[in-house]
Every structure is written in C-alpha cells, then in structure tokens.
Design a protein around this motif. Structure first.
Motif, PDB file in Angstrom:
ATOM      1  N   VAL A  72       0.840  -1.189   0.000  1.00 33.11           N
ATOM      2  CA  VAL A  72       0.000   0.000   0.000  1.00 33.11           C
ATOM      3  C   VAL A  72       0.879   1.245   0.000  1.00 33.11           C
ATOM      4  O   VAL A  72       0.607   2.217  -0.707  1.00 33.11           O
ATOM      5  N   PHE A  76       0.810   3.726  -3.031  1.00 30.81           N
ATOM      6  CA  PHE A  76       0.312   5.053  -2.679  1.00 30.81           C
ATOM      7  C   PHE A  76       1.335   6.127  -3.053  1.00 30.81           C
ATOM      8  O   PHE A  76       0.990   7.136  -3.668  1.00 30.81           O
ATOM      9  N   ALA A  80       0.182   8.671  -5.719  1.00 33.16           N
ATOM     10  CA  ALA A  80      -0.134   9.989  -5.185  1.00 33.16           C
ATOM     11  C   ALA A  80       0.886  11.025  -5.650  1.00 33.16           C
ATOM     12  O   ALA A  80       0.520  12.163  -5.950  1.00 33.16           O
ATOM     13  N   SER A 135      -1.473   2.050  -7.271  1.00 34.54           N
ATOM     14  CA  SER A 135      -1.110   3.425  -7.604  1.00 34.54           C
ATOM     15  C   SER A 135      -2.171   4.063  -8.493  1.00 34.54           C
ATOM     16  O   SER A 135      -2.395   5.270  -8.416  1.00 34.54           O
ATOM     17  N   ALA A 138      -4.692   5.294  -6.159  1.00 42.32           N
ATOM     18  CA  ALA A 138      -4.221   6.461  -5.411  1.00 42.32           C
ATOM     19  C   ALA A 138      -4.132   7.699  -6.300  1.00 42.32           C
ATOM     20  O   ALA A 138      -4.244   8.828  -5.818  1.00 42.32           O
ATOM     21  N   SER A 191      -6.963   9.340  -1.227  1.00 42.26           N
ATOM     22  CA  SER A 191      -6.035   8.518  -1.984  1.00 42.26           C
ATOM     23  C   SER A 191      -5.541   7.332  -1.148  1.00 42.26           C
ATOM     24  O   SER A 191      -5.507   6.200  -1.621  1.00 42.26           O
ATOM     25  N   LEU A 192      -5.221   7.604   0.105  1.00 44.30           N
ATOM     26  CA  LEU A 192      -4.756   6.527   0.972  1.00 44.30           C
ATOM     27  C   LEU A 192      -5.892   5.543   1.271  1.00 44.30           C
ATOM     28  O   LEU A 192      -5.686   4.327   1.282  1.00 44.30           O
ATOM     29  N   SER A 195      -6.232   3.411  -1.712  1.00 46.27           N
ATOM     30  CA  SER A 195      -5.094   2.487  -1.796  1.00 46.27           C
ATOM     31  C   SER A 195      -5.346   1.273  -0.916  1.00 46.27           C
ATOM     32  O   SER A 195      -5.052   0.148  -1.294  1.00 46.27           O
ATOM     33  N   TRP A 196      -5.882   1.542   0.252  1.00 45.84           N
ATOM     34  CA  TRP A 196      -6.121   0.450   1.194  1.00 45.84           C
ATOM     35  C   TRP A 196      -7.157  -0.514   0.654  1.00 45.84           C
ATOM     36  O   TRP A 196      -7.036  -1.728   0.757  1.00 45.84           O
TER      37      TRP A 196
END
Lengths: 264, 250
Positions: A72, A76, A80, A135, A138, A191-192, A195-196
């Motif tokens: 992650v 990320f 990001a 990605s 993200a 975004s995070l 990603s998760w």
C-alpha cells in the motif's frame, strides 16, 4: 455548571453509541448459542478474538500486515506523487489542463477493477502489478484534489506574488502550495483510503501474502474465524490511517486559519 | 468544448499511431481496428448483449437496494438526534472496512451465487447515499422548519414538503456517488465472485486466453455504460433541480 452538564451529555452519548455494537454482539452470541447456523457460517465472537490473538502470536498476522502495508505504501507513494505533480502542473498551466484534463476525466470513467486483468497481462501476476494497480487507485483523488486546490488559489494572491516579483520556486512554495494545501490533504486522505481498498482487492485477486490473501486462503479452507479476524484487521488499519490523516488535516487547517487571521 | 469533443478522436489517432508503427507490440496494445472487429463480432453473436444485460441487472438491483436503504437510514439519523447518537458511531466504524473486504465473508455466507454480488454492490451504494442524505437533512435551514411549524405542519408533512425537498441537492449527489461506486464494485464482484456471465467475466476470459482485444472491449464497454448512466443521472438531477426552483418561486 455548564461544563459538568456537557460532560454528562458526553457520557450519555458514549453509552448510546455502545447500544448497537452490544446488541450486535448479543445477537451474534445468542445465534451461536441457539445453534441457528452451522459452525461453518458463524463462530462465537470470542473465537474470533482468540483466532486473532493466535494469529498475532504465531507471527502470521504481523507478516501479512507488513506485506500489505509495504504494497500500500509503495503504490500510494507512486500514484499519489504522480497525481500530485500532474495536478500541480495542470493547475498552473491552462494549456496542459486543456490537453490532459479531459483525458484523465475519461480514464476515470473506467471502473479501476476492470483494469486488474489488463495490468496482469502487462506486468505479470507478481508484486509489480499489485503496486501499479494500487497506484492507479491512489492517482485519481490526488490529481483532482491537487488541481482543484491549485486552481482555487485566489487570483489576488497570485497577483500580489507577481507585484512582489516572486521567483517561480518562491511563488510555488509560498503562495500556491500553502493555498492549495487543504485540498491536497483531502486528496491524500481519499487517496490513501482507496489504496487500502485496492490492496485488499489485489490480494483477493491473487497473491501469496497479505491480509487479503489470508482471507481468501481461509475462505477456501472454510475457516470463517480467520475471515472475520481479517475483516476486523483491515477495518482497524483503515480506521487508523483515516484518524492519523484527520489529525494532520486539522493541524494544517489550524495553521491556515491563523495565517488568514494575520493577513486580515 | 471543441477540445473535449475531439478527445476520443485524438485518443484513437494516438492509439493507432503508436500501434501501427510497431512501437508497441500488439500483445501489449492491439490495433484499434482489431478491437473494433472483436467488438463487432461479439456484438453480432449477441454474446456481448447478454453480458451487458446481466451486468446491468446486477448493478441496478444492487444500486436500488443500496440507495433505498441508504436513504432511509440517512433520513433516520438525520431527523433524530438520538438516532444519530445510537447508530452513527457504529455506521462510521463499519464504513472503515473497505467494501472489497466483505467479499470473502459474504461468499462464505451466501455461496458463489447472484445474491452476494448484488449484496456487495448494495453495501457500496449504501454508504454514500446514507451520508449525503444525512448531511442534506442536517443542512436544511432552521427557518424553513420554523416557518413550517408556524403553518402547523405535522411531522410527516414537514418531512415530505420541507425537509426532503430542501435536502434534495445533497441527496442527488449521494445518488450519483452511489452509482459510481456501484459500477466500480460491480466489476470487482464479477471478478472475485466467479460468474459465467457479465462484463467482468468477459474481461477475465480475455485475460485467461491472452485475448487482449477482448479485455479492451470489456473495459471500454464498462466505461461507456458507466459514463452513460452517470450522464443520465446528472440530466435527471438537472430536471429535478429546475422543477424545485420553479416550485420555490411559486
């Protein structure tokens, strides 16, 4: 007096918040005790807790969490940062915005999970494809939020910077980035979060390690306690990430408010 | 305007350019004309139509269940402070679990059938709808409520005539977000909960046979359908919004 009143209300609120989780636990436990469902479908809450402790003790859980977090983090950072730079450039240059903006919006229409098979064909089924997939998740919130933040910096700030003859680096770090920061932080949070979700998706799709893998493997062995423990773990990690970023967001916003105060 | 219209044309030209020069191998990115050929052959065999219809049915059932539940829940915690205090913390805690994570558990409970796919879509449509309904209800100006109580509106009439219309823009945002979520999760559900038909199946079939054209046909179809549905919802939102403003003027 008003303070103690406030405190009492907070206590009451906390008690009220406990009602639903307690009811769920009671319903869950009684469904198990009454043997409404088979052991394959529902295990007692305590068993899930024990499984969690066991998994943590053998180190299985920690290893899986670490490999998920590694994925992650790299996905990320890749997505990001790309999103951040592209959003920044699009916000600064209207030419680039007109050229790339519609393209990115069109790409966003594709449900990203549909890209998973494509990414596997392109990058193979190993670590790289997962990082690329994460990605992509993200990238989108970051590019849109950075762009919005940068293009939303009030025109008068830009003009003022020109009057003071700010050089581009100073202009960027003293005017544009601070002005866009709240929106950028929102971008980071979304975004995070995505990603998760994407790492779990990628691991469910096919992988040899990670929390998602642990759940798929447990499902195939009909070990529902591990599936539930996994669900609990991904919830807690998502929650923690969100809380940390909310704290950062608050800090940034506090700074911004005091900054505006001085300007006025 | 001109730029956005010519975008698909430019995109296809660019695609044609990089593939026809042999710069990119056709295994990585096939020629546009081959993708169109596969698209047409799938379309004429009516297989594509079947995949589309099944996927649409899935996404619509999940979406409708999700927004109906989300709307009711959002209204409940929006209208009652006690309701909010009781249910909102649990709701926010559950929201932290990524939707995809529910798939293994739901599959264990319901098996590899149609129900878990629709259920996952419904859950993902539920959250944005509930949140936006809640914020919409809470942002109704208190003057409206006061005015309504002056007119002696009963609770049900107050909700129907004042609160819901005033919360409508936020509710519509919720519907749009829910629809977007439903499409994202549809593909995930079709890929992760095995199914013989559906656009997700079409895509993963393409991957298993290394048929790049078919993978791309699937992706483009999903994107286009999602795009059309979002456009439709936005159009609908505009119509509703216009009706609302006329109503307010009257």
């Amino acid at each position: 007096m008003s303070k103690s009143l406030l405190k009492r209300f907070e206590w009451k609120d906390k008690l009220l918040a406990l009602i639903v989780p307690l009811l769920v636990l009671v319903a869950w436990q009684s469904a198990v005790s009454l043997q409404l469902f088979s052991e394959m479908i529902l295990v007692p809450p305590l068993t899930v807790m024990n499984t969690l402790v066991d998994l943590a003790r053998t180190g299985d859980l920690t290893n899986n969490i670490i490999s998920s977090l590694k994925r992650v983090l790299s996905g990320f950072l890749l997505g990001a940062s790309t999103g951040f730079f592209l959003g920044l450039l699009m916000g600064l240059s209207s030419l680039l915005d007109r050229f790339v903006g519609p393209l990115i919006k069109a790409c966003k229409q594709v449900p990203q999970f549909a890209l998973m098979p494509l990414i596997i064909l392109w990058f193979g089924i190993d670590e790289v494809s997962k990082v690329v997939f994460i990605s992509i998740g993200a990238f989108f919130p970051m590019v849109f939020n950075t762009y919005q933040g940068v293009s939303g910096v009030p025109k008068k700030y830009r003009e003022l910077a020109r009057v003071f003859n700010y050089k581009s680096f100073r202009y960027l770090t003293k005017v544009i980035l601070p002005g866009a920061l709240p929106s950028i932080i929102t971008g980071v949070r979304h975004s995070l979060g995505l990603s998760w979700m994407f790492v779990v998706g990628a691991e469910l799709f096919g992988s040899e390690s990670g929390v998602g893998y642990m759940m798929v493997w447990a499902r195939q062995l009909f070990q529902i306690d591990i599936v539930m423990a996994g669900l609990f773990v991904i919830g807690i990690i998502g929650f923690t990430m969100n809380i940390i970023l909310q704290i950062i967001e608050k800090r940034v916003l506090r700074w911004r408010v005091s900054f505006d105060g001085r300007m006025a | 305007m001109l730029v956005s219209i010519t975008l698909p044309v430019r995109l296809i030209l660019f695609w044609q350019l990089i593939t026809s020069t042999g710069y990119v191998s056709p295994h990585i990115l096939p020629l546009p004309k081959n993708v169109i050929k596969i698209f047409l052959s799938l379309f004429s065999e009516e297989r594509l139509m079947l995949h589309i219809v099944i996927s649409l049915r899935r996404v619509m059932s999940g979406f409708l269940i999700g927004i109906a539940a989300g709307f009711s829940f959002g209204l409940l915690i929006g209208l009652s402070r006690t309701g909010e205090k009781i249910f909102a913390p649990f709701f926010h805690a559950l929201r932290q679990v990524p939707m995809i994570g529910w798939i293994p558990l739901i599959v264990m409970w319901f098996g590899m059938s149609e129900l878990p796919r629709i259920l996952v879509i419904a859950i993902s449509a539920f959250y944005p709808m509930a949140l936006n309904t809640f914020t919409g209800v809470r942002n109704v100006p208190s003057e409206y409520i006061e005015l309504a109580s002056v007119y002696g509106y009963k609770r049900l009439k107050l909700i129907r005539r004042v609160i819901i219309p005033a919360a409508l823009p936020s509710i519509i945002t919720g519907i749009t977000l829910s629809l977007g979520m439903s499409w994202v999760i549809l593909v995930a559900a079709e890929l992760l909960i095995e199914t013989p038909v559906g656009i997700g199946r079409l895509i993963s079939n393409g991957r298993e046979t290394c048929n790049m054209e078919q993978v791309l046909v699937g992706i483009i179809t999903v994107a286009l359908l999602g795009f059309i549905m979002t456009m439709m919802i936005e159009k609908l939102a505009k119509v509703v919004e216009r009706g609302r403003s006329i109503h307010q003027e009257l």
